[in-house]
Design an enzyme around this catalytic site. Structure first.
Site, mmCIF file in Angstrom:
data_model
loop_
_atom_site.group_PDB
_atom_site.id
_atom_site.type_symbol
_atom_site.label_atom_id
_atom_site.label_comp_id
_atom_site.label_asym_id
_atom_site.label_seq_id
_atom_site.Cartn_x
_atom_site.Cartn_y
_atom_site.Cartn_z
ATOM 1 N N ALA A 252 0.833 -1.214 0.000
ATOM 2 C CA ALA A 252 0.000 0.000 0.000
ATOM 3 C C ALA A 252 0.860 1.255 0.000
ATOM 4 C CB ALA A 252 -0.914 -0.013 1.220
ATOM 5 N N SER B 289 11.733 -0.154 -4.473
ATOM 6 C CA SER B 289 11.840 0.216 -5.891
ATOM 7 C C SER B 289 13.295 0.423 -6.272
ATOM 8 C CB SER B 289 11.073 1.524 -6.096
ATOM 9 O OG SER B 289 11.405 2.099 -7.330
ATOM 10 N N TYR C 174 8.568 10.613 -3.550
ATOM 11 C CA TYR C 174 8.205 9.192 -3.715
ATOM 12 C C TYR C 174 9.422 8.298 -3.456
ATOM 13 C CZ TYR C 174 7.860 4.799 -6.202
ATOM 14 O OH TYR C 174 7.940 3.475 -6.524
ATOM 15 N N LYS D 201 10.602 5.471 -0.237
ATOM 16 C CA LYS D 201 11.067 4.080 -0.348
ATOM 17 C C LYS D 201 12.362 3.898 0.451
ATOM 18 C CE LYS D 201 7.727 2.546 -2.871
ATOM 19 N NZ LYS D 201 6.721 1.669 -2.280
ATOM 20 N N LEU E 216 4.872 4.318 -19.005
ATOM 21 C CA LEU E 216 5.013 4.101 -20.443
ATOM 22 C C LEU E 216 3.969 3.131 -21.025
ATOM 23 C CD1 LEU E 216 6.617 4.476 -23.081
ATOM 24 C CD2 LEU E 216 8.101 2.607 -22.346
HETATM 25 C C1 UD1 Z 1 9.650 5.418 -12.108
HETATM 26 C C2 UD1 Z 1 10.574 4.837 -11.073
HETATM 27 C C3 UD1 Z 1 9.954 3.636 -10.426
HETATM 28 C C4 UD1 Z 1 8.559 3.937 -9.958
HETATM 29 C C5 UD1 Z 1 7.724 4.410 -11.118
HETATM 30 C C6 UD1 Z 1 6.353 4.755 -10.612
HETATM 31 C C7 UD1 Z 1 12.933 5.093 -11.597
HETATM 32 C C8 UD1 Z 1 14.107 4.526 -12.316
HETATM 33 N N1 UD1 Z 1 11.820 4.392 -11.695
HETATM 34 O O1 UD1 Z 1 9.649 4.566 -13.201
HETATM 35 O O2 UD1 Z 1 10.721 3.254 -9.334
HETATM 36 O O3 UD1 Z 1 7.974 2.798 -9.393
HETATM 37 O O4 UD1 Z 1 8.332 5.582 -11.652
HETATM 38 O O5 UD1 Z 1 5.585 5.392 -11.574
HETATM 39 O O6 UD1 Z 1 12.989 6.111 -10.959
HETATM 40 N N2 UD1 Z 1 8.167 7.411 -21.069
HETATM 41 C C9 UD1 Z 1 7.939 8.032 -22.283
HETATM 42 N N3 UD1 Z 1 6.686 8.503 -22.546
HETATM 43 C C10 UD1 Z 1 5.646 8.359 -21.654
HETATM 44 C C11 UD1 Z 1 5.889 7.705 -20.414
HETATM 45 C C12 UD1 Z 1 7.175 7.242 -20.153
HETATM 46 O O7 UD1 Z 1 8.853 8.179 -23.098
HETATM 47 O O8 UD1 Z 1 4.519 8.832 -21.939
HETATM 48 C C13 UD1 Z 1 9.516 6.883 -20.775
HETATM 49 C C14 UD1 Z 1 10.162 7.530 -19.575
HETATM 50 O O9 UD1 Z 1 10.882 8.667 -19.944
HETATM 51 C C15 UD1 Z 1 11.065 6.382 -19.081
HETATM 52 C C16 UD1 Z 1 10.317 5.120 -19.498
HETATM 53 O O10 UD1 Z 1 9.384 5.528 -20.475
HETATM 54 O O11 UD1 Z 1 12.266 6.425 -19.757
HETATM 55 C C17 UD1 Z 1 9.585 4.464 -18.346
HETATM 56 O O12 UD1 Z 1 8.801 5.450 -17.696
HETATM 57 P P1 UD1 Z 1 7.742 5.085 -16.557
HETATM 58 O O13 UD1 Z 1 6.872 3.960 -17.023
HETATM 59 O O14 UD1 Z 1 7.082 6.335 -16.134
HETATM 60 O O15 UD1 Z 1 8.603 4.482 -15.384
HETATM 61 P P2 UD1 Z 1 9.916 5.080 -14.657
HETATM 62 O O16 UD1 Z 1 9.918 6.552 -14.716
HETATM 63 O O17 UD1 Z 1 11.083 4.343 -15.154
#
Ligand code: UD1
Length: 316
Positions: free
Chosen positions: A58, A101, A128, A132, A179
């Site tokens: 949670a 995380s 956030y 952790k 993403l």
């Molecule tokens: C981050 C944290 C993770 C956390 C998560 C919660 C880090 C390394 N990771 O994940 O611990 O649990 O957030 O939300 O700090 N991206 C795009 N376009 C989008 C969305 C994302 O290009 O619309 C890219 C981001 O720039 C990133 C990758 O996709 O490079 C993953 O993004 P995301 O799914 O948001 O996860 P993290 O940011 O890695």
């Protein structure tokens, strides 16, 4: 195990229980409650007298939101753990699995990639991430003071995908920040285009690299962790495991693989970097593989298809 789910439904829906029931054949007990509420936690642990372990998920998890609402994050994420640990101490429940995380590592230096559990933790860039790190310390301090406590800290990399039955999956509120839900919502036509945050990073294709792990593989690691503590297979009071595949994939690799395996077209545009993003991180998962006896081995193609099947199912 018989399971009791406790959730305040702040970012979930009770209908998830129908999906769980369809998959496992029984409906777990469900208590709608907030884990920061000490009187409810007390009542819960006094009612369920045979709890052998707690898996504490949670928490709030949107990095951007945490920057805007730090106190919400400190209250939710830290108070919930403290309150659950207090109830565990009072009712002599000795085993806890905690969802941490990979964010605790920040951007690891090149010599620490892939990143192992003993890599240095960097000062967190968001409230956030800080919660952790603090929560890991809370667990260590409580374990030091309470010799009967056993804890397993699981550092998740990037969980994605849905159950293969499409009965349960991710339901983000509003516009997805992560993403994969953004990719699936764009593929189905709910969003116009995906914004790829940056193609000028120091990576082979210029986009960020992450270790995407199938959520079903991730779930199985929790069962392994509970078993390890219950069977007393370790002398260590607190153990930390990275949960990742050991393989880094770029945003563009994820996107192109998704389009290939689903036969969809996902319009996208390269835009500027997202503030606070880490360039590249992926796991050294040897400890989880060798000590926990667990491997994340679902092929990425299957994982991406599971997310797509789930998206199609919920938009029917
Ligand atoms: C981050 C944290 C993770 C956390 C998560 C919660 C880090 C390394 N990771 O994940 O611990 O649990 O957030 O939300 O700090 N991206 C795009 N376009 C989008 C969305 C994302 O290009 O619309 C890219 C981001 O720039 C990133 C990758 O996709 O490079 C993953 O993004 P995301 O799914 O948001 O996860 P993290 O940011 O890695």
């Amino acid at each position: 195990y018989d399971v009791v789910i406790v959730d305040n439904l702040s970012n979930s829906e009770q209908t998830v229980l129908d999906g769980i029931t369809a998959i496992v054949g029984t409906c777990p007990d469900f208590v709608q409650a907030d884990c920061t509420d000490a009187s409810i936690m007390d009542a819960l642990f006094s009612h369920y007298t045979d709890i052998v372990g707690v898996i504490h998920f949670a928490a709030s998890k949107a990095v951007n939101e945490s920057v805007e609402k730090p106190l919400l994050y400190y209250r939710n994420n830290i108070m919930s753990l403290v309150t659950v640990l207090e109830a565990m101490r009072k009712y002599k429940v000795h085993n806890i699995v905690f969802s941490s995380s990979c964010t605790v590592y920040g951007q690891p230096d090149a010599e620490h990639l892939p990143v192992g559990e003993d890599a240095p933790l960097k000062k967190s860039l968001s409230p956030y991430g800080n919660t952790k790190q603090i929560n890991e310390d809370v667990i260590r301090d409580e374990a030091y003071a309470n010799s009967s406590l056993r804890a397993t800290i699981l550092r998740y990399f990037n969980p994605i995908g849905a159950h293969p039955s499409s009965m349960i999956g991710e339901l983000p509120n509003g516009v997805p920040q992560n993403l994969l839900p953004f990719v699936t919502q764009t593929a189905i036509g709910l969003r116009k285009e995906l914004k790829v945050f940056g193609d000028d990073y120091n990576t082979p294709d210029g986009s960020c690299i992450r270790d995407y792990i199938y959520v079903v593989d991730l779930a199985k690691a929790h069962v392994k962790a509970v078993e390890r503590m219950l069977n007393q297979n370790t002398d260590e009071q607190v153990e930390v495991f990275n949960l990742g595949t050991g393989c880094g994939l770029s945003v563009l690799e994820i996107l192109h693989t998704f389009m290939r395996v689903t036969g969809t077209n996902v319009p996208y545009q390269i835009v500027g970097r997202r503030e606070g993003d880490i360039e590249q991180v992926w796991a050294k998962a040897d400890k989880a593989n060798n000590v926990l006896g667990w491997t994340a081995d679902t092929p990425i193609e299957d994982v991406l298809l599971s997310a797509w099947n789930w998206e199609k199912k919920i938009r029917q």
